[in-house]
Every structure is written in C-alpha cells, then in structure tokens.
Write a protein that holds these residues in place. Structure first.
Motif, PDB file in Angstrom:
ATOM      1  N   THR A 108       0.811  -1.090   0.046  1.00  0.00           N
ATOM      2  CA  THR A 108      -0.118   0.014  -0.179  1.00  0.00           C
ATOM      3  C   THR A 108       0.822   1.169   0.154  1.00  0.00           C
ATOM      4  O   THR A 108       0.459   2.248  -0.457  1.00  0.00           O
ATOM      5  CB  THR A 108      -1.027  -0.117   1.184  1.00  0.00           C
ATOM      6  OG1 THR A 108      -1.708  -1.166   1.254  1.00  0.00           O
ATOM      7  CG2 THR A 108      -1.967   1.197   1.158  1.00  0.00           C
ATOM      8  N   LEU A 124      -7.417   2.298  -1.043  1.00  0.00           N
ATOM      9  CA  LEU A 124      -8.734   3.240  -1.495  1.00  0.00           C
ATOM     10  C   LEU A 124      -9.982   2.281  -1.247  1.00  0.00           C
ATOM     11  O   LEU A 124     -10.025   1.077  -1.922  1.00  0.00           O
ATOM     12  CB  LEU A 124      -8.491   3.604  -2.824  1.00  0.00           C
ATOM     13  CG  LEU A 124      -9.675   4.416  -3.484  1.00  0.00           C
ATOM     14  CD1 LEU A 124      -9.978   5.570  -2.552  1.00  0.00           C
ATOM     15  CD2 LEU A 124      -9.370   4.917  -4.912  1.00  0.00           C
ATOM     16  N   THR A 125     -11.116   2.517  -0.521  1.00  0.00           N
ATOM     17  CA  THR A 125     -12.008   1.927  -0.412  1.00  0.00           C
ATOM     18  C   THR A 125     -13.149   2.857  -0.381  1.00  0.00           C
ATOM     19  O   THR A 125     -13.117   3.842   0.343  1.00  0.00           O
ATOM     20  CB  THR A 125     -12.118   1.186   1.260  1.00  0.00           C
ATOM     21  OG1 THR A 125     -10.701   0.303   1.220  1.00  0.00           O
ATOM     22  CG2 THR A 125     -13.326   0.240   1.395  1.00  0.00           C
ATOM     23  N   HIS A 165     -17.293   3.069   0.478  1.00  0.00           N
ATOM     24  CA  HIS A 165     -18.609   2.406   1.263  1.00  0.00           C
ATOM     25  C   HIS A 165     -19.871   3.209   1.033  1.00  0.00           C
ATOM     26  O   HIS A 165     -19.874   4.370   1.079  1.00  0.00           O
ATOM     27  CB  HIS A 165     -18.182   2.478   2.927  1.00  0.00           C
ATOM     28  CG  HIS A 165     -16.873   1.999   3.515  1.00  0.00           C
ATOM     29  ND1 HIS A 165     -16.797   0.555   3.659  1.00  0.00           N
ATOM     30  CD2 HIS A 165     -15.653   2.498   3.556  1.00  0.00           C
ATOM     31  CE1 HIS A 165     -15.659   0.284   4.194  1.00  0.00           C
ATOM     32  NE2 HIS A 165     -14.955   1.477   4.053  1.00  0.00           N
ATOM     33  N   GLU A 174     -19.263  -2.319  -0.263  1.00  0.00           N
ATOM     34  CA  GLU A 174     -17.974  -2.037  -0.102  1.00  0.00           C
ATOM     35  C   GLU A 174     -17.228  -2.347  -1.278  1.00  0.00           C
ATOM     36  O   GLU A 174     -17.402  -3.445  -1.917  1.00  0.00           O
ATOM     37  CB  GLU A 174     -17.300  -2.795   0.885  1.00  0.00           C
ATOM     38  CG  GLU A 174     -15.805  -2.565   1.216  1.00  0.00           C
ATOM     39  CD  GLU A 174     -15.060  -3.473   2.231  1.00  0.00           C
ATOM     40  OE1 GLU A 174     -13.760  -3.654   1.997  1.00  0.00           O
ATOM     41  OE2 GLU A 174     -15.468  -3.660   3.144  1.00  0.00           O
ATOM     42  N   ARG A 227     -13.452  -1.818  -3.212  1.00  0.00           N
ATOM     43  CA  ARG A 227     -12.171  -1.907  -2.879  1.00  0.00           C
ATOM     44  C   ARG A 227     -11.198  -2.299  -4.078  1.00  0.00           C
ATOM     45  O   ARG A 227     -11.654  -3.068  -4.942  1.00  0.00           O
ATOM     46  CB  ARG A 227     -11.675  -2.573  -1.656  1.00  0.00           C
ATOM     47  CG  ARG A 227     -11.807  -4.235  -1.707  1.00  0.00           C
ATOM     48  CD  ARG A 227     -11.765  -4.744  -0.135  1.00  0.00           C
ATOM     49  NE  ARG A 227     -11.849  -5.927  -0.455  1.00  0.00           N
ATOM     50  CZ  ARG A 227     -12.185  -6.929   0.461  1.00  0.00           C
ATOM     51  NH1 ARG A 227     -12.717  -6.501   1.673  1.00  0.00           N
ATOM     52  NH2 ARG A 227     -12.189  -8.376   0.334  1.00  0.00           N
ATOM     53  N   ASP A 230      -9.449 -11.467  -3.497  1.00  0.00           N
ATOM     54  CA  ASP A 230     -10.564 -10.966  -4.294  1.00  0.00           C
ATOM     55  C   ASP A 230     -10.701 -11.208  -5.683  1.00  0.00           C
ATOM     56  O   ASP A 230     -11.518 -11.554  -6.235  1.00  0.00           O
ATOM     57  CB  ASP A 230     -10.522  -9.629  -3.938  1.00  0.00           C
ATOM     58  CG  ASP A 230     -10.691  -8.850  -2.584  1.00  0.00           C
ATOM     59  OD1 ASP A 230     -11.462  -9.863  -1.936  1.00  0.00           O
ATOM     60  OD2 ASP A 230     -10.189  -7.919  -2.231  1.00  0.00           O
ATOM     61  N   PHE A 237     -12.603  -1.676  -9.279  1.00  0.00           N
ATOM     62  CA  PHE A 237     -12.910  -2.035  -7.739  1.00  0.00           C
ATOM     63  C   PHE A 237     -13.598  -3.352  -8.059  1.00  0.00           C
ATOM     64  O   PHE A 237     -14.370  -3.816  -8.873  1.00  0.00           O
ATOM     65  CB  PHE A 237     -13.958  -1.114  -7.235  1.00  0.00           C
ATOM     66  CG  PHE A 237     -13.346   0.120  -6.778  1.00  0.00           C
ATOM     67  CD1 PHE A 237     -12.650   0.342  -5.482  1.00  0.00           C
ATOM     68  CD2 PHE A 237     -13.596   1.404  -7.476  1.00  0.00           C
ATOM     69  CE1 PHE A 237     -11.975   1.560  -5.400  1.00  0.00           C
ATOM     70  CE2 PHE A 237     -13.178   2.653  -7.399  1.00  0.00           C
ATOM     71  CZ  PHE A 237     -12.377   2.645  -6.000  1.00  0.00           C
ATOM     72  N   THR A 248     -16.582  -5.220  -5.909  1.00  0.00           N
ATOM     73  CA  THR A 248     -17.848  -4.957  -5.082  1.00  0.00           C
ATOM     74  C   THR A 248     -18.266  -6.010  -4.276  1.00  0.00           C
ATOM     75  O   THR A 248     -18.431  -7.182  -4.888  1.00  0.00           O
ATOM     76  CB  THR A 248     -19.167  -4.610  -6.025  1.00  0.00           C
ATOM     77  OG1 THR A 248     -18.629  -3.266  -6.953  1.00  0.00           O
ATOM     78  CG2 THR A 248     -20.217  -4.039  -5.256  1.00  0.00           C
ATOM     79  N   GLU A 259     -12.434   6.283   1.710  1.00  0.00           N
ATOM     80  CA  GLU A 259     -11.248   6.226   2.665  1.00  0.00           C
ATOM     81  C   GLU A 259      -9.992   5.889   1.732  1.00  0.00           C
ATOM     82  O   GLU A 259      -9.995   4.896   0.840  1.00  0.00           O
ATOM     83  CB  GLU A 259     -11.522   4.804   3.495  1.00  0.00           C
ATOM     84  CG  GLU A 259     -12.644   4.871   4.564  1.00  0.00           C
ATOM     85  CD  GLU A 259     -12.526   3.706   5.558  1.00  0.00           C
ATOM     86  OE1 GLU A 259     -11.915   2.491   5.009  1.00  0.00           O
ATOM     87  OE2 GLU A 259     -13.403   3.764   6.417  1.00  0.00           O
TER      88      GLU A 259
END
Length: 218
Positions: free
Chosen positions: A8, A16-17, A19, A24, A26, A32, A88, A90, A207
């Motif tokens: 990171t 980076l996230t 909400h 969520e 990310r 993932d 991202f 999801t 975030e």
C-alpha cells in the motif's frame, strides 16, 4: 513492515475503499480477484444476449475467469496519471458480487470520467448496480473534482439505462459497434456536476484517497 502495508505504501490504490449503505468497493488483491473470476465463471448474463462491446463473456466458464484475471492485471500494468482505469471489486455482506470501474484520460485537464461494471447474475435486480455506480461517481465528483461523467450501453440494455436515469444522466448521442458480427447501436449518456448533485441519494464514504491523488494526476 508487513507485506500488505508495504504494498500500500508503494501502490496506495490498494488502500482506497468506498462504502455505501450496503456495499464495499475496494481495489482487489489476489484473493478478491479469485472470487471475482469465480463470479464471472458462474455467469454474467443470459447466453442469448451480449451487453458488452468486447464479447469477453462468450467463452467457457474457465475462459471467462481467466479473461477477468488478465484484464484486471493489465489495468494495473498500464496505469499512468494521464490514462488510468480504476477497477474495484464490489462486496455485499462480505461476498464479491461484481466489479465497478472508473476511467479517464487526461483527467487533470478534462475533468471527465467514464464508468463500466458487471454483476454476477444471482446478484442482479437488487439495486446494487445503482449503488456501486453512485459510489464511484461520488469518488469522481467529490473526491477527484470531476466536472463530467459519461456512460454508454446498447439500446436494449434496460437495466443500465435505469441506473443512469436514476443517477441524473441525460442523452448524449449514439455510437455503433460490431458485436457477434452484427451492427449494434449504443446510446451515450452524460452527467454534469449539477445533475449529479441534484440526483444524489446514496451516502458514500471514501477512505484512503489522499495518498492516491498523484496517481490520478492531481
């Protein structure tokens, strides 16, 4: 230093996230991506339809899974502040259900973004598509200072148009594509900052953006 903290530091997008009330979003790690590939293998749309200009879903489940991985990795490798595509995963209730992208060229000058997404078939029709696009629009307009957002879908893609209309997009012309050997009409849509603010109904919390800003050319 732990490996996850080290990566990171070098590539802050992994921190980076976004909400929303139910989701969520990310930047995916390998675990993932494995789950996203499995969602692609399980199916994204009915076999008699093809909602994508590049028909990557026409292959076997294994081919769809591998294509998903290769596409995601290629986006990491070709990133530049002048030409970026942020993908991202999801998650709903901790489960990977699809992917949402935000992309731009020369963003620092043009302040315009595009978007794209897909959901696994079992997760469609639940309003997730609207919520996840609202999340990246908030990132674009609130977090990055965008002035415009664009979208495009084929004329028969009712679900995509429903999402765009709910989020304030207006018509912006047409485009033609060759898909499965046939000409298909795509309808373009455009959203400005005022339209986004007027239609904004989804609460979004961002975030980890500040250390990422240089990667967006900001």
């Amino acid at each position: 230093m732990r490996i996850d903290r080290m990566i990171t530091e070098y590539w802050p997008l992994f921190g980076l996230t976004l909400h929303t009330p139910r989701l969520e979003l990310r930047v995916p790690g390998l675990d993932d991506l494995a789950l996203l590939a499995a969602a692609a293998a399980a199916g994204v749309h009915a076999p008699d339809r093809q909602p994508f200009a590049v028909p990557w879903t026409d292959g076997t489940p294994l081919e769809r899974a591998r294509s998903t991985l290769q596409w995601q990795w290629s986006m990491w490798g070709r990133w530049s502040p002048q030409d970026w595509s942020l993908h991202f995963v999801t998650l709903a209730d901790g489960q990977v259900i699809g992917t949402q992208a935000l992309d731009a060229k020369d963003f620092a000058g043009l302040r315009e973004v595009g978007s794209g997404s897909w959901l696994g078939r079992e997760h469609q029709g639940k309003g997730y598509g609207t919520e996840m696009r609202a999340a990246v629009l908030d990132l674009a307009f609130t977090g990055l200072g965008a002035e415009w957002a664009t979208s495009e879908a084929f004329a028969d893609n009712v679900a995509s148009y429903g999402v765009s209309r709910r989020l304030g997009y207006t018509d912006d012309g047409t485009a033609r594509h060759l898909v499965r050997g046939e000409a298909v009409v795509g309808r373009r849509l455009r959203l400005d900052r005022a339209g986004w603010a007027a239609a904004r109904t989804v609460d979004v919390r961002i975030e980890g953006l500040e250390p990422c800003l240089p990667l967006f050319g900001l």
